[in-house]
Design an enzyme around this catalytic site. Sequence first.
Site, PDB file in Angstrom:
ATOM      1  N   ASN A  10       1.079  -1.297   0.323  1.00 15.52           N
ATOM      2  CA  ASN A  10      -0.134   0.233  -0.116  1.00 15.52           C
ATOM      3  C   ASN A  10       0.872   1.861   0.156  1.00 15.52           C
ATOM      4  O   ASN A  10       1.594   2.010   0.991  1.00 15.52           O
ATOM      5  CB  ASN A  10      -0.489   0.023   1.601  1.00 15.52           C
ATOM      6  N   TRP A  11       1.196   1.680  -0.909  1.00 15.38           N
ATOM      7  CA  TRP A  11       1.587   3.511  -1.208  1.00 15.38           C
ATOM      8  C   TRP A  11       0.689   4.408  -0.892  1.00 15.38           C
ATOM      9  O   TRP A  11       1.548   5.434  -0.916  1.00 15.38           O
ATOM     10  CB  TRP A  11       2.356   3.435  -2.761  1.00 15.38           C
ATOM     11  N   LYS A  12      -0.343   4.350  -0.149  1.00 18.41           N
ATOM     12  CA  LYS A  12      -0.411   5.489   0.658  1.00 18.41           C
ATOM     13  C   LYS A  12      -0.485   6.513  -0.485  1.00 18.41           C
ATOM     14  O   LYS A  12      -0.472   6.501  -2.007  1.00 18.41           O
ATOM     15  CB  LYS A  12      -0.032   5.860   1.966  1.00 18.41           C
ATOM     16  N   HIS A 100      -9.516   0.924   5.010  1.00 18.42           N
ATOM     17  CA  HIS A 100      -8.403   0.862   5.908  1.00 18.42           C
ATOM     18  C   HIS A 100      -7.988   1.490   6.957  1.00 18.42           C
ATOM     19  O   HIS A 100      -9.039   3.197   7.177  1.00 18.42           O
ATOM     20  CB  HIS A 100      -7.005   1.860   5.000  1.00 18.42           C
ATOM     21  N   GLU A 102      -7.166   4.713   8.097  1.00 16.79           N
ATOM     22  CA  GLU A 102      -6.627   5.756   7.639  1.00 16.79           C
ATOM     23  C   GLU A 102      -7.889   6.812   6.868  1.00 16.79           C
ATOM     24  O   GLU A 102      -8.553   7.865   7.389  1.00 16.79           O
ATOM     25  CB  GLU A 102      -5.001   5.827   6.800  1.00 16.79           C
ATOM     26  N   GLU A 172      -5.224  -4.769  10.733  1.00 12.67           N
ATOM     27  CA  GLU A 172      -4.188  -4.067  10.957  1.00 12.67           C
ATOM     28  C   GLU A 172      -4.292  -3.427  12.283  1.00 12.67           C
ATOM     29  O   GLU A 172      -5.062  -2.261  12.313  1.00 12.67           O
ATOM     30  CB  GLU A 172      -4.040  -3.239   9.700  1.00 12.67           C
ATOM     31  N   GLY A 178       2.642   1.656  10.526  1.00 11.36           N
ATOM     32  CA  GLY A 178       3.529   2.932  10.039  1.00 11.36           C
ATOM     33  C   GLY A 178       3.887   3.700  11.389  1.00 11.36           C
ATOM     34  O   GLY A 178       4.719   4.636  11.703  1.00 11.36           O
ATOM     35  N   SER A 217       3.422  -2.192  10.156  1.00 14.32           N
ATOM     36  CA  SER A 217       5.129  -2.540  10.281  1.00 14.32           C
ATOM     37  C   SER A 217       5.615  -3.710   9.752  1.00 14.32           C
ATOM     38  O   SER A 217       6.754  -3.893  10.285  1.00 14.32           O
ATOM     39  CB  SER A 217       4.930  -1.856  11.900  1.00 14.32           C
ATOM     40  N   GLY A 238       3.226  -1.498   4.075  1.00 16.69           N
ATOM     41  CA  GLY A 238       2.841   0.131   3.870  1.00 16.69           C
ATOM     42  C   GLY A 238       3.780   0.717   3.320  1.00 16.69           C
ATOM     43  O   GLY A 238       4.910   0.124   2.843  1.00 16.69           O
ATOM     44  N   GLY A 239       5.006   1.092   4.833  1.00 13.83           N
ATOM     45  CA  GLY A 239       6.820   2.111   4.525  1.00 13.83           C
ATOM     46  C   GLY A 239       6.842   0.743   3.822  1.00 13.83           C
ATOM     47  O   GLY A 239       7.917   1.736   2.681  1.00 13.83           O
TER      48      GLY A 239
HETATM   49  C1  PEP Z   1      -0.609   0.431   5.869  1.00 12.31           C
HETATM   50  O1  PEP Z   1      -0.384   1.207   5.309  1.00 12.31           O
HETATM   51  O2  PEP Z   1      -1.807  -0.437   5.479  1.00 12.31           O
HETATM   52  C2  PEP Z   1       0.333  -0.138   6.888  1.00 12.31           C
HETATM   53  C3  PEP Z   1       0.419  -1.929   7.420  1.00 12.31           C
HETATM   54  O3  PEP Z   1       1.332   0.478   6.902  1.00 12.31           O
HETATM   55  P1  PEP Z   1       2.462  -0.059   7.888  1.00 12.31           P
HETATM   56  O4  PEP Z   1       3.418  -1.344   7.344  1.00 12.31           O
HETATM   57  O5  PEP Z   1       3.568   1.458   6.752  1.00 12.31           O
HETATM   58  O6  PEP Z   1       2.868   0.075   9.339  1.00 12.31           O
END
Ligand code: PEP
Length: 255
Positions: A10-12, A100, A102, A172, A178, A217, A238-239
């Site tokens: 997920n590049w957000k 999600h 967010e 999640e 993050g 993470s 994500g990251g």
């Molecule tokens: C996400 O955005 O779904 C996520 C899990 O982010 P991260 O891996 O950065 O915690």
Amino acid sequence: MARKNLIVGNWKMNATHLEAIQMTQKLHYRLDPKDFDRVDVGIAPPFTSLRSVQTVIEADHMRILLAAQNVHWEESGAFTGEIAPGMLEKLFVRYVIVGHSERRQLFGETDEVVNRKVKAVLAHGMTPIMCVGETLDEREAGLATERVGSQVPASLRGLTAEQVAGLVVAYEPIWAIGTGRTAAPEDAQEMVGFIRDTLRQGWGGAADETRILYGGSVNPGNIAALMAKKDIDGGLVGGASLDPDKFAAIVRYWV
Ligand code: PEP
């Protein structure tokens, strides 16, 4: 039926369309056919990059699957700034992340909204990746299962067993997204197992076919321990997915 593992980046709100093309190509170079035989690999760039990335995937016959980060539930109309499911379908989008944390936290998406989006995605032949998870306060108050146990049926209300079997759910925990703080594999398994039990209560044996991902993470160092858990079928990343080297290492966790 065996559940094939799925790892989605997920590049957000990151990467211009030019950067997205480069990231896709770099990822592709780092993976080989064996990886795709073993794991379904998806990337979810921002809407503005979907067409460019789709063109590159198609031209180079890549097995990377295209995902979108969000969608509106209506077919068309006066919804300034929104994207309709049919628009994604025409771009050969396979997965759509829905609900999600967010979106839920920053943009006020309720379980009811998530439910409409899940149905719209399914109606267009795409697969929702429906996200659930508790906040740190909820976890510390011992309310994590209560929270997730209410999100799952409310977000999936009205689905058939066949639809649930084909669905992807992502657990999640919000405190792990993050933050660099990952859920312990045992804790992740406990909650993912609980999600499968919750699905079983509503839809019976279909629950054994639903792929359930962990997100929060995920990195090359912790993915293998998470994937070793019996109910965890993959990751939403994500990251670490913004770095093709790291993301490829996550996809190749088993090598
Ligand atoms: C996400 O955005 O779904 C996520 C899990 O982010 P991260 O891996 O950065 O915690």
